[in-house]
Design an enzyme around this catalytic site. Sequence first.
Site, short mmCIF file in Angstrom:
data_model
loop_
_atom_site.label_atom_id
_atom_site.label_comp_id
_atom_site.label_asym_id
_atom_site.label_seq_id
_atom_site.Cartn_x
_atom_site.Cartn_y
_atom_site.Cartn_z
N HIS A 165 0.71 -1.24 0.38
CA HIS A 165 -0.23 0.18 0.35
C HIS A 165 0.69 0.94 0.12
O HIS A 165 0.62 1.90 0.87
CB HIS A 165 -0.88 0.27 1.06
N GLU A 182 -0.63 1.00 -5.51
CA GLU A 182 -0.52 0.37 -4.40
C GLU A 182 -0.52 -1.21 -5.50
O GLU A 182 -1.42 -1.56 -5.94
CB GLU A 182 -1.65 -0.02 -3.81
C1 BG6 Z 1 -6.92 1.69 0.19
C2 BG6 Z 1 -8.37 1.74 -0.13
O1 BG6 Z 1 -5.82 0.69 -0.51
O2 BG6 Z 1 -6.63 2.28 1.26
C3 BG6 Z 1 -8.80 3.10 0.49
O3 BG6 Z 1 -8.56 1.46 -1.25
C4 BG6 Z 1 -8.70 2.83 1.97
O4 BG6 Z 1 -10.61 3.28 0.40
C5 BG6 Z 1 -6.98 3.41 2.29
O5 BG6 Z 1 -9.52 3.90 2.69
C6 BG6 Z 1 -7.18 3.60 3.17
O6 BG6 Z 1 -7.28 2.63 4.03
P1 BG6 Z 1 -7.09 2.60 5.49
O7 BG6 Z 1 -7.02 1.39 6.66
O8 BG6 Z 1 -5.00 2.60 6.14
O9 BG6 Z 1 -7.24 3.34 6.46
#
Ligand code: BG6
Length: 277
Positions: free
Chosen positions: A153, A253
């Site tokens: 991510h 990602e």
């Molecule tokens: C992304 C998603 O990968 O991660 C989003 O597509 C999400 O929808 C974002 O808001 C952040 O997620 P988190 O769990 O780290 O707040």
Amino acid sequence: MYKLKSFANGFDYIEVQNTASSAKIALQGAHIFEYKREREEDILWLSQESDFQKTKAIRGGVPLCWPRFGSLDKSLPQHGFARTMLFELLEVKEIHEGKTQLILELRDTKESREIWNFSFKLQMKITIAKSLTMQLTTTNLDTKEMFLTQAFHTYFNVSDISDVTIIGLQNRHYFDALVDEEFTQNAEIRFTQEVDRVYQGVNAAVVLEDKRRSISIKSSGSSSVVVWNPWIEKCKRMSGMQALAYKEFVCIESANAFDDFKSLKAGESHRLETLIC
Ligand code: BG6
């Protein structure tokens, strides 16, 4: 050169410095939260609100989404649980003066089996050099078949979100999570609103351009790419993020998401690999 370090609250990380680059990697989540090349600005974005608390995911860097990407599987936390679990540092190799390699490993625990009843080995190999290579290998040590979705991510540090162009996803189909519909990408991507998409069938490098530079992101073991920026309203609601932080990053990602999920039989392994240069 590398050092094992801790913040005042006991949160452990590894600091790596070589002639080409430097990086910081938390043992929690095998989470790279800083990566820089010599004489360049940070490649990764890290929220100014990151407080490095145990069991809380770091906002920025490269959280590992594993063994699930997203929130479709209600039996697991959003993006799985690896990002808040403590990995073991198995090895640090100084390959040459400008290249350092680390291996971190996570095995199932009583706690992980309570929410995901599998025996597994998860290895993260990180190569810190003029480029950054991440290899995440999942091995199913259980007797039953394992279903896997995952992602690096990666939060990229950008000059300003309005300067950003993403090249390489043209003509790819994507699922738009904001409207629950599929579309085809016609042109290069630019940002004027919230974007939350899963692109499918991606087999070539994706290029991120802003005012400062051009970064190439090339993956193997994956054909899905998530592109995300929360924009104004969602950014205000997000944890661990300042209200205007959306201007400073974009997430690209490398994933195994949606149709690109992996199914591992007993004893099988899968490797997701991404090269950032
Ligand atoms: C992304 C998603 O990968 O991660 C989003 O597509 C999400 O929808 C974002 O808001 C952040 O997620 P988190 O769990 O780290 O707040």
